[in-house]
Enzyme design. Sequence first.
Site, short mmCIF file in Angstrom:
data_model
loop_
_atom_site.label_atom_id
_atom_site.label_comp_id
_atom_site.label_asym_id
_atom_site.label_seq_id
_atom_site.Cartn_x
_atom_site.Cartn_y
_atom_site.Cartn_z
N CYS A 1 40.60 56.74 56.55
CA CYS A 1 40.28 57.98 57.57
C CYS A 1 41.50 59.01 57.61
O CYS A 1 42.45 58.58 56.87
CB CYS A 1 40.24 57.14 59.02
SG CYS A 1 41.90 56.25 59.45
N CYS B 1 44.96 57.42 57.85
CA CYS B 1 45.64 56.78 56.74
C CYS B 1 46.49 57.79 55.94
O CYS B 1 47.49 57.56 55.40
CB CYS B 1 44.41 55.88 55.75
SG CYS B 1 43.74 54.82 56.57
N CYS C 1 56.69 48.10 11.35
CA CYS C 1 57.32 46.77 11.56
C CYS C 1 57.31 46.80 13.09
O CYS C 1 57.09 47.42 13.83
CB CYS C 1 58.43 46.72 10.70
SG CYS C 1 59.96 47.98 11.47
N CYS D 1 59.25 49.51 14.95
CA CYS D 1 58.38 50.57 15.37
C CYS D 1 57.53 50.68 16.64
O CYS D 1 57.67 51.27 17.49
CB CYS D 1 57.33 51.02 14.27
SG CYS D 1 58.11 51.21 12.58
N ASP E 1 33.19 24.62 40.94
CA ASP E 1 32.50 25.02 42.17
C ASP E 1 30.98 24.28 41.82
O ASP E 1 30.87 23.89 40.56
CB ASP E 1 32.20 26.40 42.10
CG ASP E 1 31.19 26.71 43.34
OD1 ASP E 1 31.20 26.17 44.40
OD2 ASP E 1 30.05 27.45 42.98
N ASP F 1 31.11 31.08 40.40
CA ASP F 1 30.09 32.12 39.80
C ASP F 1 29.76 33.00 40.82
O ASP F 1 29.22 34.08 40.79
CB ASP F 1 28.78 31.29 39.28
CG ASP F 1 27.83 31.07 40.37
OD1 ASP F 1 28.70 30.30 41.37
OD2 ASP F 1 26.83 31.21 40.60
N ASP G 1 33.38 32.52 45.54
CA ASP G 1 34.36 31.97 44.69
C ASP G 1 35.36 32.99 44.56
O ASP G 1 36.39 32.69 43.69
CB ASP G 1 33.82 31.40 43.47
CG ASP G 1 32.87 30.55 43.80
OD1 ASP G 1 33.05 29.71 44.41
OD2 ASP G 1 31.74 30.57 43.05
#
Length: 792
Positions: A14, A17, A81, A84, A488, A685, A689
Amino acid sequence: MNQTVSFPVGGMSCASCAARVEKVLNRLDGVQASVNFATGRAQVSLPDGAAPLATVLAAVDKAGFTVERQTVDLALTGLSCASCVNRVEKALNALPSVEATVNLATERAHVSFAQGVVDSAALIAAVEKTGYGARLYQPEPAGPDVAGAQAHGARARGPWLEFVLAAVLSIPFVVQMLAMMAGYHMLDMPRLLQFGLAAVVLFWCGRGLYAAAWHAVRNGAATMDVLVVLGTGVAFVFSTVVTVMGLDQPVYFEAAALVVTLVLLGRLLESRAKARARAGMESLLRLQPRMAHVERGGDVVDEPVEHLGVGDVFVVRPGESIPVDGTVRSGASEVNEAMLTGESVPVAKTAGAGVFAGTVNQTGALRVAATGVGEQTVLASIVRMVQQAQGSKASVQRLADEVSAIFVPAVLGLAALTFGLGWWIMGDMTAALVNAVSVLVIACPCSLGLATPTAIMVGTGLGARAGILFRNADALEQARRLTTLVLDKTGTLTLGRPGVTAMQPAPGVDSADLLRIASALEQNSEHPLARAVMDCAQAHSISVPALADFKAVPGQGVTGVVEGQAVLLGSPAFLQAGGCAVDETLVHNWQDRGHTVIGVARAGSVLGYLALADQIRPEARDAVAALRHRGLNVVMLTGDNERSARMVAGQVGIGTVLAGVLPGGKAAEITRLKGPDTCVAMVGDGINDAPALASADVSFAIGAGAAIALETADVVLVRSNLMALVDAIALSHATVSKIRQNLFFAFIYNILGLPLAAFGLLDPVVAGAAMAFSSVSVVSNSLLLNRWKPHG
């Protein structure tokens, strides 16, 4: 100098904010800020003496909002290397808001930055200022690209031709050295001829080394190229002076030429090995076809995949790869999804089934509506995740980074010390010079820079092909440290959908007849229990009769007429209300075991009962046993009641159960399990969770689960099989073991080689050969990871 930047601010809901962010920013010294809620952006003016931009960005985060970031990958050139890598990383991270990691093995930089603060052009300019090349990384196009392949072939031929020429010109030096070792000094070449051969090898074949060294020195850097050029250059210049002035001193043209030749060979072998390490992801990119058979105006026309949009309908013929993600409109076939899930068994597809880009249609033609195109396909998501993981750094790499940052300056100091002390102690400038050259050419920071990223590349590529996606290198590294694994129940240990687990026909009733009447009543319902009954009937090849006068009683059951007789199906209470006598002993026994019981009746008589329950994954018990065999403490965490949870836990072999935990409490339980000596993983899943996944040290998401869980998890198990969890942990152990081997080899090589060279125990040619093959050995050791195989 006044600096003005504009960047997007996330989290504003809003106008108040926006006012809060603006107020917070304007409190900072000298900062003048305005925040526009409509556009979601902050414009900040920073005059001389104002708070630095980093403080401004931190203030936004501290206020509870976010500075929205974007990521890009840069393809880099000129890296040779670890020094670098450190230099480019330092240059990029010096830019405001930038967080960059550079991978020597992939020669790419993964960069995250605040939108509006810097842009891609600024990133490229920062890299080029350090003396290296950069461009926005573009993945290889799907399918065959003849022009691209020809261009790549031309680029690859150049280094090979340079090496071949250097090798041919170095053969006379090898013959001369062998003859001298055999005592035949009459084969010594004229010094002017040696000068000419060595000059071509160094300054034509090895011009790339000298150009890279010059760029590094000009930008104040010290790289492996600088060491090689200093070593060979000193040997060449010294030998040239001796030749021109006719001094009575040995010359070392052969050392300079052979070292450059061996370095060129080492670079070619290293490049080839790195290409093999990258091959896994590049092969994934080529799985998606370039053309699709699209329905346009009643005709089927061939169009580039890039032209497909969501909703377009296309046809996939047998043997063809599916171009984009979609839903089958019509047709039936089997699709090989091994590239996505790691499972070799084809998956049956009929109307309504989802299909994915890059998978292979095998038997029948499919008519498909596109649901995900371009970057929205599952294949593109997998490639992005693996590339992100390959571009990240494991914590074990930090020691190597710290060493490589001071490696080249330390070697230069050691070479100078070797020359000075050697000349002073031995009184022989030539011998001291040769020893210093050996020190310069044997030092190899490359192996330190390649030790971790090459193993990460191979490990994450293997995981992707097995349906295991690691979000970053830390996740791959942390998985081996796990002590506690929290699983789970619903959708993780179980399939997340009910199935018929038992049938009990009434005396004189056949099981097939019971299923036939039950499926007739459930054939038009989309309720999960109805789907379970229909799946069971299909598995038993039951022919479903017609249904008339269908009526549903919500929450209780259904009635209808089948073959002229009134039938009903529902809960035991529903049957009792219909005047049927129910076997209460059987019903209570099944219900005590956590099953849902439905009965089927015809003409007032019970035909039998069906028990339904969420089905435990077939591999769950073996997976839990394998995890416990690895020494892990396996815990079940679920919101279900204690009785149901204990029943499932007993069937899969889990002893510790945390039941009745609400979604908000799952994260708290994970936090409680964590400790200084424990590393806790969560496997889930669903949406509920996500908080627990975010709280765990390492989080695993079953691939068939909710999108929010996939976004939260550190590791995604695409094939929705718990044995993939065992594979992920095993792959973590194998990869980290390979990283440690590589780092040991890299450190021990330099720890032993540098003193031997300093004390004159290594000829410059031998030192050059050892340096050239050190990086090859590290990359080749990483490629041995390809012997790892997943279960099944």
